[in-house]
Enzyme design. Structure first.
Site, PDB file in Angstrom:
ATOM      1  N   SER A  96      12.219 -11.937 -25.373  1.00 50.28           N
ATOM      2  CA  SER A  96      11.818 -11.290 -24.135  1.00 50.28           C
ATOM      3  C   SER A  96      10.304 -11.048 -24.145  1.00 50.28           C
ATOM      4  CB  SER A  96      12.630  -9.996 -23.972  1.00 50.28           C
ATOM      5  OG  SER A  96      12.475  -9.439 -22.708  1.00 50.28           O
ATOM      6  N   HIS A 121      13.740 -14.954 -21.213  1.00 50.92           N
ATOM      7  CA  HIS A 121      14.692 -14.707 -20.124  1.00 50.92           C
ATOM      8  C   HIS A 121      13.961 -13.981 -19.000  1.00 50.92           C
ATOM      9  CE1 HIS A 121      16.110 -10.549 -21.924  1.00 50.92           C
ATOM     10  NE2 HIS A 121      14.827 -10.577 -21.658  1.00 50.92           N
TER      11      HIS A 121
END
Length: 197
Positions: A96, A121
């Site tokens: 992330s 993501h």
């Protein structure tokens, strides 16, 4: 508990916490989720190291599951604002916002240890309140998603459409796959580590 390092000098022994000792070598270690406190500490360290020597590289080691987008963007912007190049190294996991910061290193100086994992993501968020409040939050998360995707496209050389597809869900990569993707520039192996020491 933070480990202590004891050094011998002409004036006797001196004890340092490990992070202060690493900072003397221009190494910053991100080994936890990105929060306001963590981001403020890293930004302060980056600014301090720039003031110490604006020409010498800074090394950011990352083992982080991600965290706050806004706080991570503060680190990202500071990395790009300061004069020294910031070399990034993934050790374990850069997921992330951790992966975003890994990709934010200076081109040619973004690396990973061989068995690390990297995951990108879309940003996560939640909203509550009245319909208008939820709409405001939804618009903000869409803006952030677009902004992060555009930066990743620029940093990796991938088309924006591919970044959008890949970040729709958790997208995991090995270190060598991250090189092919353009997220990092090379995988560090044991031999390369010894050669630079």
């Amino acid at each position: 508990m933070i480990p202590i390092v004891v050094e011998e000098s002409g004036r006797g022994e001196r004890a340092f916490d490990i992070y202060s000792r690493l900072l003397r070598e221009r190494i910053i270690f991100l080994g936890e989720p990105v929060t306001s406190d963590v981001a403020n500490r890293i930004v302060a360290q980056l600014l301090f190291l720039e003031a110490e020597d604006p020409e010498k590289d800074i090394y950011l080691y990352i083992n982080s599951p991600g965290g706050s987008v806004y706080d991570g963007l503060g680190i990202f912007d500071t990395m790009n604002h300061i004069r020294p190049d910031v070399s990034t190294v993934c050790v374990g996991l850069a997921a992330s916002m951790g992966a975003f910061l890994l990709a934010a290193g200076a081109k040619g100086k973004r690396t990973s240890l061989a068995h690390s994992r990297i995951m990108i993501h879309q940003p996560l968020g939640g909203a509550q309140g009245q319909a208008k409040d939820i709409e405001i939050q939804a618009n903000e998360i869409l803006y952030i998603k677009q902004n992060l995707n555009e930066v990743l496209a620029e940093r990796t050389g991938q088309p924006l459409s591919r970044i959008e597809d890949d970040t729709d869900r958790d997208f995991f990569m090995s270190a060598s796959e991250a090189v092919e993707y353009g997220l990092i520039d090379r995988v560090i192996d044991r031999r390369a580590l010894k050669a630079t020491a």
